[in-house]
Each structure stands twice: as C-alpha cells, then as structure tokens.
Design an enzyme around this catalytic site. Structure first.
Site, PDB file in Angstrom:
ATOM      1  N   GLU A 128       0.828  -1.208   0.000  1.00  0.00           N
ATOM      2  CA  GLU A 128       0.000   0.000   0.000  1.00  0.00           C
ATOM      3  C   GLU A 128       0.864   1.260   0.000  1.00  0.00           C
ATOM      4  O   GLU A 128       0.550   2.248  -0.657  1.00  0.00           O
ATOM      5  CB  GLU A 128      -0.941   0.006   1.216  1.00  0.00           C
ATOM      6  CG  GLU A 128      -1.992  -1.094   1.200  1.00  0.00           C
ATOM      7  CD  GLU A 128      -2.967  -0.959   0.034  1.00  0.00           C
ATOM      8  OE1 GLU A 128      -2.508  -0.989  -1.118  1.00  0.00           O
ATOM      9  OE2 GLU A 128      -4.172  -0.838   0.279  1.00  0.00           O
ATOM     10  N   THR A 180      -5.363   6.551  -5.977  1.00  0.00           N
ATOM     11  CA  THR A 180      -5.554   6.809  -4.546  1.00  0.00           C
ATOM     12  C   THR A 180      -4.663   7.956  -4.078  1.00  0.00           C
ATOM     13  O   THR A 180      -5.098   8.812  -3.302  1.00  0.00           O
ATOM     14  CB  THR A 180      -5.284   5.527  -3.739  1.00  0.00           C
ATOM     15  OG1 THR A 180      -6.205   4.538  -4.162  1.00  0.00           O
ATOM     16  CG2 THR A 180      -5.445   5.751  -2.253  1.00  0.00           C
TER      17      THR A 180
HETATM   18  N1  HSE Z   1      -8.558   4.579   3.019  1.00  0.00           N
HETATM   19  C1  HSE Z   1      -7.947   4.669   1.715  1.00  0.00           C
HETATM   20  C2  HSE Z   1      -8.368   5.988   1.098  1.00  0.00           C
HETATM   21  C3  HSE Z   1      -8.425   3.519   0.892  1.00  0.00           C
HETATM   22  O1  HSE Z   1      -9.565   6.281   1.120  1.00  0.00           O
HETATM   23  O2  HSE Z   1      -7.514   6.719   0.599  1.00  0.00           O
HETATM   24  C4  HSE Z   1      -7.867   3.491  -0.496  1.00  0.00           C
HETATM   25  O3  HSE Z   1      -8.460   2.390  -1.176  1.00  0.00           O
END
Ligand code: HSE
Length: 308
Positions: A128, A180
């Site tokens: 991530e 993201t």
């Molecule tokens: N919590 C993260 C965001 C998840 O919303 O940026 C990304 O899939």
C-alpha cells in the site's frame, strides 16, 4: 506443499464514515494468484492480465510485500508468482491490496502458517505504501481477515474483526481511473470540530449497528461529512446516483475506498439488483461505460483453490 493457487477478493475501504479504519471483503471480483516456494532467495513475478503492471520486485505491490515476509523468515527462501488481475487498478476496489495481501497469505500457507495474520497485514502494508504513498491497512485487513475489519490503530497495529451482517453489496465501477495518491492529495488537512463530532458519532453508530445487526442504525450511520464532500467531485453523477439508489431501497453507501467505484448496502438481493439497475441507468445516460457487481460480504477473505 510447494505451490498454491488462491482467489483474492476485492475490498471496500472506509465504509463511508471510517476513513482509513473500516473495510469489508467482497465475494467478487477476485484476482487469481499462483505462488511457488523456491529455495533461492529471489522473487520472479509474471502478470497474465493486460493491465501492464510492473513485474520488477521493487515496483510491484506483491513483490515488496513478499520481500518483507522473506526478510522476517528464519531461512533463505524465494517465490515464483503468477498474477491474473480481475480487480482493475485504480477502481477503488482494493486492487493493490489484493496484490500484496494475496501474495503474503499464499506464502504463509506454503510456510505452514509461520506468521500471524497481523504479521501478514504488516507485510502487505508495504504494498500500500508503494501504491498510495501511505501504509493504510483498511483494504489489506479485510482481505486477510475476511468480513468487516476495524483498524483501531495502524501503528502499532490493532485490528478488530467485526461480525459480518447478512447484507448485499452493489458496486458500480464507472470506467474512469482515480489514483488513490491523487484522491488523498486533495483532502483537507484540518477538520472542523463540529464535523469531527458528527463523524465520530457515525463511526461509533456504524460499528455498533454491525455488532448488534441493527440495520436501521447501520443505515443512518452511513454518512461522511469529511471525505465524501471533497472526493465526490472526482466522480461524475455521484450525488444523483446516491439519491436514486436510496429511493430504490438501499440502506446507504458511498465512495468505495478512494473511488471512483461506488457501493451500496441492501437488505436483500431483490433491492440490491434494483439498485444495480439505477446505477447502470445513471452511467449509461451519461455515456460512461460501467461495470457492476451484486455480491455479498465475504467472511473468509483469501480463498485457497488448489495446492500441490
Ligand atoms: N482509506 C484509503 C483511502 C483507501 O480512502 O484513501 C484506499 O483504497
């Protein structure tokens, strides 16, 4: 056992009000991964899909997650990994999390469950970090634990598995890509106290609703006053789609992860399919190609298909 094939589920992170802390695993879509344990300390990665993702270890989410696992293992080991992605990158359905979580769950199986689930989340968070710049665990945790998870704390890691209510999940993925990292970049760095109070109430309400299987409480807690107002501008048709889905009987929903996918929870399959029709109508009328899923919460996470 030297070789294993697994199906790795998509995940919905945030669950509207729980930015970076809540997430659930879906039954579909799933990536398929094959992992072979080898005695040489190397990792070979091959993608059989058409997404053009990097295959070098340092640039691949599964590669960096496996690297972290290898470094924590007692003996020198390596892996041959083949990935067939069905979860489109940049969809908001935990594509990068599936890559890193699937690889380490499969590896752990080949190592006779040497590591704990918490260790696996820690390794997968490296993926991530590579994909989004941040070690958030709200996709990798439900992918590894299954069901709905609460990441009470990421540092140090404290993950709580919540009950899996018997709900249907309808997802629409308008065929646009939202990275993201970009969707995080646009967020405000400060939160007003009155908004924080509202959000805390909703998170507590949602978790309580899930634990008590209190459907009306779940429904009224699916509200986000902090992230959604900012991010929804990246998703055409978001507001109208949400209204129409609720009119069709959905309990509520919102942006899946960082989007552009949108998810809605429903009490039964009939409503979930009506909701799907509303989603298709909105995007078709806007001329935006879309892919929909009507599925349920996956209580098990990564599934083992075969081994040899
Ligand atoms: N919590 C993260 C965001 C998840 O919303 O940026 C990304 O899939």
């Amino acid at each position: 056992m030297k070789k294993i094939k697994v199906a790795v589920p998509a995940t919905v992170a945030n669950l509207v009000c729980g930015f970076d802390i809540l997430g659930l695993a879906l039954h579909e879509p799933c990536d398929i991964m094959e992992l072979e344990l080898i005695n040489e300390p190397i990792i070979n990665i091959k993608h059989t899909d058409d997404y053009g993702l990097p295959e070098t270890v340092e640039e691949n989410v599964a590669g960096v997650a496996l690297q972290a696992l290898i470094e924590a293992y007692e003996k020198p080991i390596g892996f041959n990994l083949t990935v067939h992605k069905n979860i489109k990158p940049g969809s908001g359905l935990g594509s990068s999390a599936a890559g890193s979580a699937g690889a380490v769950v499969a590896a752990n199986h080949l190592l006779n469950n040497y590591f704990s689930k918490e260790d696996l989340v820690r390794f997968a968070m490296n993926g991530e970090k590579l994909a989004t710049g941040v070690k958030h665990a709200d996709n990798v945790a439900p992918c590894i634990y299954g069901g709905i998870t609460l990441v009470r704390s990421a540092f140090p890691l404290d993950i709580i598995s919540l009950a899996s209510p018997d709900l249907y999940v309808t997802v629409v993925h308008p065929q646009l890509e939202v990275k993201t990292a970009d969707a995080r970049q646009i967020l405000r760095k400060d939160v007003k106290l009155k908004d924080a109070i509202k959000q805390w109430g909703n998170i507590a309400g949602l978790v309580t609703g899930i634990l008590k299987n209190d459907i009306p409480l779940i429904s009224r807690s699916l509200e986000d006053v902090i992230i959604e107002p900012v991010r929804s501008i990246l998703i055409p048709g978001f507001a109208i789609l949400k209204d129409l889905c609720k009119e069709a009987g959905a309990l509520g929903g919102g942006i899946s992860g960082s989007g552009p996918s949108i998810f809605m929870l429903s009490e039964n399959e009939f409503i979930a399919k009506q909701v799907e029709q509303e989603m298709i109508k909105v995007y078709s009328s806007m001329g935006i190609e879309n892919k929909t899923y009507v599925t349920t919460i996956n209580p098990n996470g990564v599934k083992f298909i075969s081994s040899e």
